[in-house]
Design a protein around this motif. Sequence first.
Motif, PDB file in Angstrom:
ATOM      1  N   GLU A   1     112.424  33.253  11.521  1.00  0.00           N
ATOM      2  CA  GLU A   1     113.374  33.838  12.458  1.00  0.00           C
ATOM      3  C   GLU A   1     114.793  33.752  11.901  1.00  0.00           C
ATOM      4  OE1 GLU A   1     114.348  33.480  17.236  1.00  0.00           O
ATOM      5  OE2 GLU A   1     113.680  31.712  16.131  1.00  0.00           O
ATOM      6  N   GLY A   2     115.486  34.884  12.020  1.00  0.00           N
ATOM      7  CA  GLY A   2     116.860  34.929  11.550  1.00  0.00           C
ATOM      8  C   GLY A   2     117.033  35.600  10.210  1.00  0.00           C
TER       9      GLY A   2
ATOM     10  N   SER B   1     116.594  43.774  10.263  1.00  0.00           N
ATOM     11  CA  SER B   1     117.619  42.760  10.053  1.00  0.00           C
ATOM     12  C   SER B   1     117.555  41.700  11.139  1.00  0.00           C
ATOM     13  CB  SER B   1     119.017  43.402  10.036  1.00  0.00           C
ATOM     14  OG  SER B   1     119.104  44.367   9.012  1.00  0.00           O
ATOM     15  N   ASN B   2     117.709  40.455  10.685  1.00  0.00           N
ATOM     16  CA  ASN B   2     117.843  39.309  11.598  1.00  0.00           C
ATOM     17  C   ASN B   2     116.740  39.324  12.664  1.00  0.00           C
ATOM     18  OD1 ASN B   2     118.957  36.986  12.698  1.00  0.00           O
ATOM     19  ND2 ASN B   2     120.464  38.096  13.905  1.00  0.00           N
ATOM     20  N   VAL B   3     115.512  39.250  12.193  1.00  0.00           N
ATOM     21  CA  VAL B   3     114.388  39.302  13.123  1.00  0.00           C
ATOM     22  C   VAL B   3     114.394  38.060  13.998  1.00  0.00           C
ATOM     23  CG1 VAL B   3     112.961  40.724  11.637  1.00  0.00           C
ATOM     24  CG2 VAL B   3     112.864  38.253  11.413  1.00  0.00           C
ATOM     25  N   SER B   4     114.033  38.239  15.237  1.00  0.00           N
ATOM     26  CA  SER B   4     113.964  37.146  16.191  1.00  0.00           C
ATOM     27  C   SER B   4     112.515  36.962  16.610  1.00  0.00           C
ATOM     28  CB  SER B   4     114.850  37.420  17.405  1.00  0.00           C
ATOM     29  OG  SER B   4     114.425  38.597  18.056  1.00  0.00           O
ATOM     30  N   ARG B   5     112.310  36.011  17.506  1.00  0.00           N
ATOM     31  CA  ARG B   5     110.951  35.724  17.947  1.00  0.00           C
ATOM     32  C   ARG B   5     110.324  36.869  18.723  1.00  0.00           C
ATOM     33  NH1 ARG B   5     111.419  30.348  20.583  1.00  0.00           N
ATOM     34  NH2 ARG B   5     112.989  30.099  18.955  1.00  0.00           N
ATOM     35  N   ARG B   6     111.132  37.781  19.203  1.00  0.00           N
ATOM     36  CA  ARG B   6     110.542  38.914  19.923  1.00  0.00           C
ATOM     37  C   ARG B   6     109.809  39.851  18.971  1.00  0.00           C
ATOM     38  NH1 ARG B   6     113.148  43.841  20.018  1.00  0.00           N
ATOM     39  NH2 ARG B   6     115.125  43.970  18.900  1.00  0.00           N
ATOM     40  N   PHE B   7     110.052  39.734  17.658  1.00  0.00           N
ATOM     41  CA  PHE B   7     109.335  40.543  16.681  1.00  0.00           C
ATOM     42  C   PHE B   7     107.980  39.931  16.319  1.00  0.00           C
ATOM     43  CE2 PHE B   7     113.656  41.998  16.072  1.00  0.00           C
ATOM     44  CZ  PHE B   7     113.507  43.357  15.860  1.00  0.00           C
ATOM     45  N   HIS B   8     107.726  38.722  16.792  1.00  0.00           N
ATOM     46  CA  HIS B   8     106.444  38.099  16.465  1.00  0.00           C
ATOM     47  C   HIS B   8     105.308  38.895  17.111  1.00  0.00           C
ATOM     48  CE1 HIS B   8     103.464  35.139  15.495  1.00  0.00           C
ATOM     49  NE2 HIS B   8     103.195  34.909  16.768  1.00  0.00           N
ATOM     50  N   ASP B   9     104.260  39.132  16.326  1.00  0.00           N
ATOM     51  CA  ASP B   9     103.090  39.925  16.734  1.00  0.00           C
ATOM     52  C   ASP B   9     103.430  41.382  17.001  1.00  0.00           C
ATOM     53  OD1 ASP B   9     101.313  37.844  16.475  1.00  0.00           O
ATOM     54  OD2 ASP B   9     101.476  37.215  18.556  1.00  0.00           O
TER      55      ASP B   9
ATOM     56  N   ASP C   1     104.233  38.318  11.488  1.00  0.00           N
ATOM     57  CA  ASP C   1     103.995  36.913  11.824  1.00  0.00           C
ATOM     58  C   ASP C   1     105.308  36.168  11.565  1.00  0.00           C
ATOM     59  OD1 ASP C   1     102.984  34.467  12.431  1.00  0.00           O
ATOM     60  OD2 ASP C   1     101.773  34.253  10.619  1.00  0.00           O
ATOM     61  N   ILE C   2     106.101  35.986  12.611  1.00  0.00           N
ATOM     62  CA  ILE C   2     107.441  35.402  12.490  1.00  0.00           C
ATOM     63  C   ILE C   2     107.372  33.934  12.898  1.00  0.00           C
ATOM     64  CG2 ILE C   2     109.854  35.584  13.162  1.00  0.00           C
ATOM     65  CD1 ILE C   2     108.822  38.019  11.695  1.00  0.00           C
ATOM     66  N   SER C   3     107.878  33.084  12.030  1.00  0.00           N
ATOM     67  CA  SER C   3     107.966  31.650  12.358  1.00  0.00           C
ATOM     68  C   SER C   3     109.278  31.397  13.099  1.00  0.00           C
ATOM     69  CB  SER C   3     107.914  30.807  11.087  1.00  0.00           C
ATOM     70  OG  SER C   3     106.667  30.949  10.452  1.00  0.00           O
ATOM     71  N   TYR C   4     109.204  30.630  14.173  1.00  0.00           N
ATOM     72  CA  TYR C   4     110.406  30.300  14.938  1.00  0.00           C
ATOM     73  C   TYR C   4     110.214  28.947  15.589  1.00  0.00           C
ATOM     74  CZ  TYR C   4     107.459  32.325  18.631  1.00  0.00           C
ATOM     75  OH  TYR C   4     106.439  32.631  19.468  1.00  0.00           O
TER      76      TYR C   4
ATOM     77  N   CYS D   1     104.592  20.506  29.815  1.00  0.00           N
ATOM     78  CA  CYS D   1     105.594  20.806  28.772  1.00  0.00           C
ATOM     79  C   CYS D   1     105.168  22.119  28.116  1.00  0.00           C
ATOM     80  CB  CYS D   1     105.657  19.670  27.760  1.00  0.00           C
ATOM     81  SG  CYS D   1     107.013  19.795  26.580  1.00  0.00           S
ATOM     82  N   ASP D   2     105.591  23.232  28.706  1.00  0.00           N
ATOM     83  CA  ASP D   2     105.192  24.557  28.245  1.00  0.00           C
ATOM     84  C   ASP D   2     106.194  25.027  27.202  1.00  0.00           C
ATOM     85  OD1 ASP D   2     104.059  26.989  27.903  1.00  0.00           O
ATOM     86  OD2 ASP D   2     104.595  27.788  29.877  1.00  0.00           O
ATOM     87  N   VAL D   3     105.782  24.982  25.938  1.00  0.00           N
ATOM     88  CA  VAL D   3     106.688  25.261  24.821  1.00  0.00           C
ATOM     89  C   VAL D   3     106.113  26.408  24.000  1.00  0.00           C
ATOM     90  CG1 VAL D   3     107.896  24.299  22.830  1.00  0.00           C
ATOM     91  CG2 VAL D   3     107.352  22.846  24.775  1.00  0.00           C
ATOM     92  N   ASP D   4     106.982  27.305  23.609  1.00  0.00           N
ATOM     93  CA  ASP D   4     106.605  28.412  22.735  1.00  0.00           C
ATOM     94  C   ASP D   4     107.163  28.148  21.345  1.00  0.00           C
ATOM     95  OD1 ASP D   4     105.782  30.864  21.703  1.00  0.00           O
ATOM     96  OD2 ASP D   4     107.644  31.851  22.316  1.00  0.00           O
ATOM     97  N   GLY D   5     106.363  28.406  20.321  1.00  0.00           N
ATOM     98  CA  GLY D   5     106.793  28.219  18.947  1.00  0.00           C
ATOM     99  C   GLY D   5     105.746  28.769  17.999  1.00  0.00           C
ATOM    100  N   ASN D   6     106.125  29.067  16.781  1.00  0.00           N
ATOM    101  CA  ASN D   6     105.183  29.559  15.777  1.00  0.00           C
ATOM    102  C   ASN D   6     105.513  28.908  14.431  1.00  0.00           C
ATOM    103  OD1 ASN D   6     103.085  31.204  14.729  1.00  0.00           O
ATOM    104  ND2 ASN D   6     104.618  32.595  13.889  1.00  0.00           N
TER     105      ASN D   6
END
Length: 634
Positions: free
Chosen positions: A156-157, A195-203, A224-227, A250-255
């Motif tokens: 990400e970024g 440019s500057n991909v964020s987690r919304r680009f994941h999948d 497949d974006i790591s964030y 503890c509902d956490v989102d991450g890749n």
Amino acid sequence: MLEDDARYQCQVGPGPRGEPGIRSKFANLTVLVPPEPPRIVQGDFLVTTEDREIELECVSMAGKPAAEITWIDGLGNVMNDGLEYIVSSLPDGRRFNAKSILRLTPKKEHHNTTFTCQAQNQADRTYRSAKLRLEVKYAPKVSLSVAEAKEDRLVEGQDVTLDCRADANPQELTYRWYLDDEPVPGDYTTRLVLSNVSRRFHDAIVKCEVHNPVGKSEESETLDISYGPRFRARPRSLQADAGDTVTLSCDVDGNPAPEIEWRQDTTHKVVGTAANLTLKVEEGTAGRYLCRASVPRFPDARAEATVYLRGPPNITSHGAQLGVQGDGARLECVAASVPRPDRVLWTHRGSEVGTDDKDYTVLEEPLPGGVRSTLVIRESREQHLGSYNCSVSNPYGSAVAEIHLEARKNFPLLMILTGVIGGVVVIIAIAMVIILCQRREKKPQGDCRDVEKQCKESDRSSNISELKMELRTGSSVSNVHCELEYGPGDSETGSESVVTRVGVPVALPANGGEHLYPRYSAEFTDPTFSPNKDGQNNNGYVPYVDYARDYNPPPPVESREAPAIDPRYSAAYGNPYLRGAGAALPAPPPYSSSAARNGAAPQVARLPSSPTPQYIVPSSQPAPVRRGTLATHV
């Protein structure tokens, strides 16, 4: 010849004695005829389109027997599928035409492939062939790939670059890009930059679509974006009775998927590694819990939640609190309680205080897991001092705390301001001293100009004798060469009777004889000094006295650098305050300008308290001031 192809029989007629005739078995004579060279009906070049079935015909005529036809692809392999073999006889009934039909669905790999038709029969085992080159027009064949990134994974970024490769015939290509089936704006062709991909680009699905006159083709890639970890929903605090079972989430989102760790705040021990933490509520398990989610190469995400054990209130305020008489006072009663207290009661000397009393006001502020009640005394007086009871209650019980209001001494504002101003003045004074010291250190040693200025200023505020004494002792300018010149007194005040020249050496006249101004010659008599207006002397200043009448001069000493000087006219000798500090000096003889005109040798005298000889040029004229020549060493 071909006409000789027939059945033959040998016959023997009857014999003379009546023997019957006989005939042999039939013998077949087969005349073989090689076929004509084969040919492909479609010619030697054919343009076709991919996935459209075609038929290729290979004909070999007039062969006896009919020719055997074989199809060979561009790789040299015999083709056995999709063939149809047809034999037809010629009108003579002896020869035959052979036809082989190849039904083919062209593919991209058939483009520019040569197909070979071979024909042969028993008459000639050497085959003859015909060839056809096939041009296949096909839609683009697209391959989509992510360009090499700085790291193994897309992070990400950073910027993501995708390359779209297309193989097509013809090469009249048009590119279109889609992100999750939405067209990507911009004139992109074979390369797309996000440019500057964020987690919304994941999948997200990136698709490259390429068109040519034959058709279109497309290829897609899933990003497949790591964030780093981020809470979808933060843990929420819970309230429970003893013995209840609760679950903290503890509902956490991450890749990639975050690693979850639960810790109890009091023990700092790991109590769980799953997203949900289930607890049985009791005295030891109630409290605050910290959830930490970790993804490699990203900062951790932390959140906390508290499990509250329902019970009676617990008051945590200080037992003694201060207030200023004549001013407003505040008493705070902080109570931890789950559920929150439903009533807070203040009493003073057995009486309830609160909103009904004009002297008091009660303010309540809800706190996480409790309440803060503040008793405000508008104008506190002596009768307001003493003990107050704070009573807190909820459905599970109550608690009472005694809080003492004590008088606090009021520190005068004037003293505070005085201390602050005094501190500022001291700091400024220290800064000025440091600056002056730094400037003084930067001045070269032996520079008499500053000393001259100091001497002049000092001469105005004090008598010249004290200045001479200071210069004589060398307390502050022991290594500075200065000259003190005497001038006529001030007729009005008498305070400027002596003109002090410090820091400028006295140079000898160029002709070695006379000074430019008359000084201490026979024509210059002893000066007189007018008293101050009040009739007193000039602040203790002792007028100049010619001591030549009382002392004999020392023997003359010659100097290479300058003529000998009469010591009577030095700064130390002319002032009895300076001269009295040391041993008695010998009295120099009287001196006049006539002696100088007669060529008398100058004389020198070494003063006891002076480290180096002091030279005074006897002359009727004062010496011009010139730098570089030593006059008096102070």
